[in-house]
Design a protein around this motif. Sequence first.
Motif, short mmCIF file in Angstrom:
data_model
loop_
_atom_site.label_atom_id
_atom_site.label_comp_id
_atom_site.label_asym_id
_atom_site.label_seq_id
_atom_site.Cartn_x
_atom_site.Cartn_y
_atom_site.Cartn_z
N GLY A 145 0.94 -1.24 0.00
CA GLY A 145 0.05 -0.06 0.08
C GLY A 145 0.84 1.24 0.08
N ALA A 146 1.83 1.38 -0.89
CA ALA A 146 2.57 2.68 -0.72
C ALA A 146 3.08 2.98 -2.23
N SER A 147 3.92 2.40 -2.95
CA SER A 147 4.26 2.78 -4.45
C SER A 147 3.10 2.18 -5.14
N GLY A 148 1.81 2.46 -4.73
CA GLY A 148 0.67 2.07 -5.55
C GLY A 148 0.43 0.56 -4.88
N ASP A 149 -0.63 0.07 -5.24
CA ASP A 149 -0.96 -1.36 -4.99
C ASP A 149 -0.47 -2.15 -5.90
N LEU A 150 0.95 -2.52 -5.95
CA LEU A 150 1.43 -2.75 -7.19
C LEU A 150 1.14 -4.26 -7.82
N ALA A 151 1.35 -5.36 -6.72
CA ALA A 151 1.14 -6.33 -6.90
C ALA A 151 -0.38 -6.76 -7.46
N PRO A 152 -1.46 -6.41 -6.64
CA PRO A 152 -2.86 -6.55 -7.08
C PRO A 152 -3.19 -5.71 -8.56
N LEU A 153 -2.64 -4.68 -8.61
CA LEU A 153 -3.00 -3.80 -9.95
C LEU A 153 -2.10 -4.48 -10.94
N SER A 154 -1.03 -5.18 -10.86
CA SER A 154 -0.43 -5.78 -11.96
C SER A 154 -1.36 -6.87 -12.45
N HIS A 155 -1.86 -7.89 -11.45
CA HIS A 155 -2.75 -8.89 -11.56
C HIS A 155 -4.07 -8.16 -12.41
N LEU A 156 -4.53 -7.03 -11.92
CA LEU A 156 -5.58 -6.41 -12.58
C LEU A 156 -5.59 -6.06 -14.14
N PHE A 157 -4.08 -6.00 -14.51
CA PHE A 157 -4.02 -5.43 -15.65
C PHE A 157 -3.16 -6.40 -16.79
N LEU A 158 -2.87 -7.75 -16.41
CA LEU A 158 -2.34 -8.64 -17.05
C LEU A 158 -3.02 -8.79 -18.32
N PHE A 331 0.70 8.07 -4.88
CA PHE A 331 0.35 6.72 -4.80
C PHE A 331 0.25 6.18 -3.43
N HIS A 332 0.78 6.88 -2.52
CA HIS A 332 1.15 6.20 -0.98
C HIS A 332 -0.24 6.35 -0.22
N GLY A 333 -0.66 5.03 0.02
CA GLY A 333 -1.85 4.67 0.83
C GLY A 333 -2.19 5.30 2.14
N GLN A 334 -1.23 6.01 2.77
CA GLN A 334 -1.52 6.49 4.20
C GLN A 334 -2.74 7.05 4.48
N PRO A 335 -3.11 8.07 3.70
CA PRO A 335 -4.40 8.99 3.83
C PRO A 335 -5.52 8.12 3.75
N ILE A 336 -5.91 6.76 3.34
CA ILE A 336 -7.06 6.12 3.64
C ILE A 336 -6.78 4.92 4.17
N ALA A 337 -5.51 4.60 4.52
CA ALA A 337 -5.20 3.34 5.51
C ALA A 337 -5.39 3.74 6.77
N MET A 338 -5.31 4.87 7.48
CA MET A 338 -5.59 5.31 8.65
C MET A 338 -7.15 5.27 9.09
N PRO A 339 -7.69 6.06 8.05
CA PRO A 339 -9.19 5.83 8.28
C PRO A 339 -9.69 4.63 8.19
N LEU A 340 -9.16 3.85 7.48
CA LEU A 340 -9.83 2.51 7.53
C LEU A 340 -9.40 1.46 8.79
N ASP A 341 -8.25 1.93 9.41
CA ASP A 341 -8.02 1.36 10.73
C ASP A 341 -8.98 2.16 11.63
N TYR A 342 -9.39 3.09 11.52
CA TYR A 342 -10.37 3.65 12.48
C TYR A 342 -11.72 3.11 12.21
N ALA A 343 -12.11 3.07 11.14
CA ALA A 343 -13.19 2.45 10.86
C ALA A 343 -13.25 0.98 11.19
N CYS A 344 -12.54 0.33 10.95
CA CYS A 344 -12.49 -1.18 11.54
C CYS A 344 -12.46 -1.10 13.12
#
Length: 525
Positions: A145-158, A331-344
């Motif tokens: 969740g930092a330099s983009g969601d690299l692995a899942p997005l790669s699978h998404l666009f193969l 691409f850094h996921g911190q802005p939504i990672a923290m609110p997701l943890d809060y929501a969890c």
Amino acid sequence: MSANHNFNYGSDFLTVSKTIAISKGTIKGVLNEETRRKIKESSAIVEKIALSDKAVYGINTGFGPLCTSMISSEDTKKLQENILKSHAVGVGTPIDDEISKIMLVLKLQALAKGYSGIQEATLDRMIWHLENDVIPVVPKQGSVGASGDLAPLSHLFLPLIGLGRVHYKGNIVSTEEVLKEYGLKPIGLGAKEGLALINGTQFIAAHAVKVVARFHNVLATADITAAMMLEGLMGSAKPFHEGLHELRPYKGNQHVAANIRNLLADSEIVGSHLDCAKVQDPYSLRCIPQVHGASRNAWLHLKETLEIEINSVTDNPVIFSEDLTISGGNFHGQPIAMPLDYACLAASEIGNISDRRIYLSLEGNTDGVPKLLMRETGLNSGFMILQYTSAALASENKGLCFPASADSIPTSLGQEDHVSMGSISGRKALQVIENVERILGIELFCAAQAIDYHAPLKSGKMINAVHDYVRSKVEHLEEDQIMYEMMEKVIEMVKDGTILEIAVNAAKKEGVANTTIFTDLFENY
């Protein structure tokens, strides 16, 4: 579909509800002419840079720690295919194809802004995948969740380059097989395209979209099950007085208190014990607005943050002009990672207090309501063991509440030395919400049983409607039976939104005034 029902990628404002509607095909996502013009201009800029001697990250250089390695113009396209292949290293079971669809919608919105150098044909192929329900298979683990969601997005666009697997007609098949069926060839990626496709937060954000939608239903349903339990246990309505919550005016608290007041309105059960000697109720009844309200505030924070995220450009580098390209950190996921943890955490607390109300319902301390919710216990265990299940689910949720965003493991040979782990935040939040849906189903089951013992007294109109529906599917019990099938029925009522729908429809039918279930702040997402 008429133009009025189209969503214009890149120019219209995307919301959670619109995202889900596009992914389900009830709204059509399109690229209008102005957006296509911007896409072409950005793509042309990238092609010029690729042919120049000026080093621009990801266009004519390597990636990550290889950013100082120059790539010849002849090899730039090969570079883009290589990045999809080398970064598709996800593991674990595939995410739901619904979340993969949402990822496609979110990526289309971000790339269509015209700052990514993507080819028009590439976006058209992504739209084709959505419209023909040819949905890439994406493993759930592998993103930090930092330099983009690299692995899942790669699978998404193969599948764009003819590789990988897709969900198609109820099966998982090779992309090559489906493209052959449709007579289509793989896309030839241009300079920077591979990087533009895999840089971004769409895996995290897609999970957040589902969290916002499912958590909203959980919050509204929790108010209903709590009000039912309040009726069943003959709790006081005074803690929900409007004046009390004006003295501590959190939006969530006031909303929940108003909901409970409306749910209890005209209740014969509440009216039957207005002059009782009991001074106060346990916190799980008395503090419903404070606890549910705090979780609603967390939901609202996530929703507002997510709306910024899904209307943003989150790849890298960002192309402003031929002379201005910026390799930054959008691409850094911190802005939504923290609110997701809060929501969890906020979701877990809804399950935690619901479990406490379930326990209260079994104690036998309410006039007319027998211990363990059955008249003859000893030979019968009654509803005793249902609370074991809710306790297990609540405990599991507490273990899942450790914030993923509190962790960071450096990657990319230290180039990416702080990461968000937001992909884990999103996955955990959804798991917690699923557990809470089950806990609320158990509370609904127990509350309906408790209310039965107050007959012929009636509850408020909305609670009556919900109680009648539950009883149409699950009978009142006075001896032990196998309960798991009944539990599954009531849990499904919670999960699919039936309980909320019944309460809302009853409110409309009865003309309940000032029903805050309908307020824009919390109802529309």
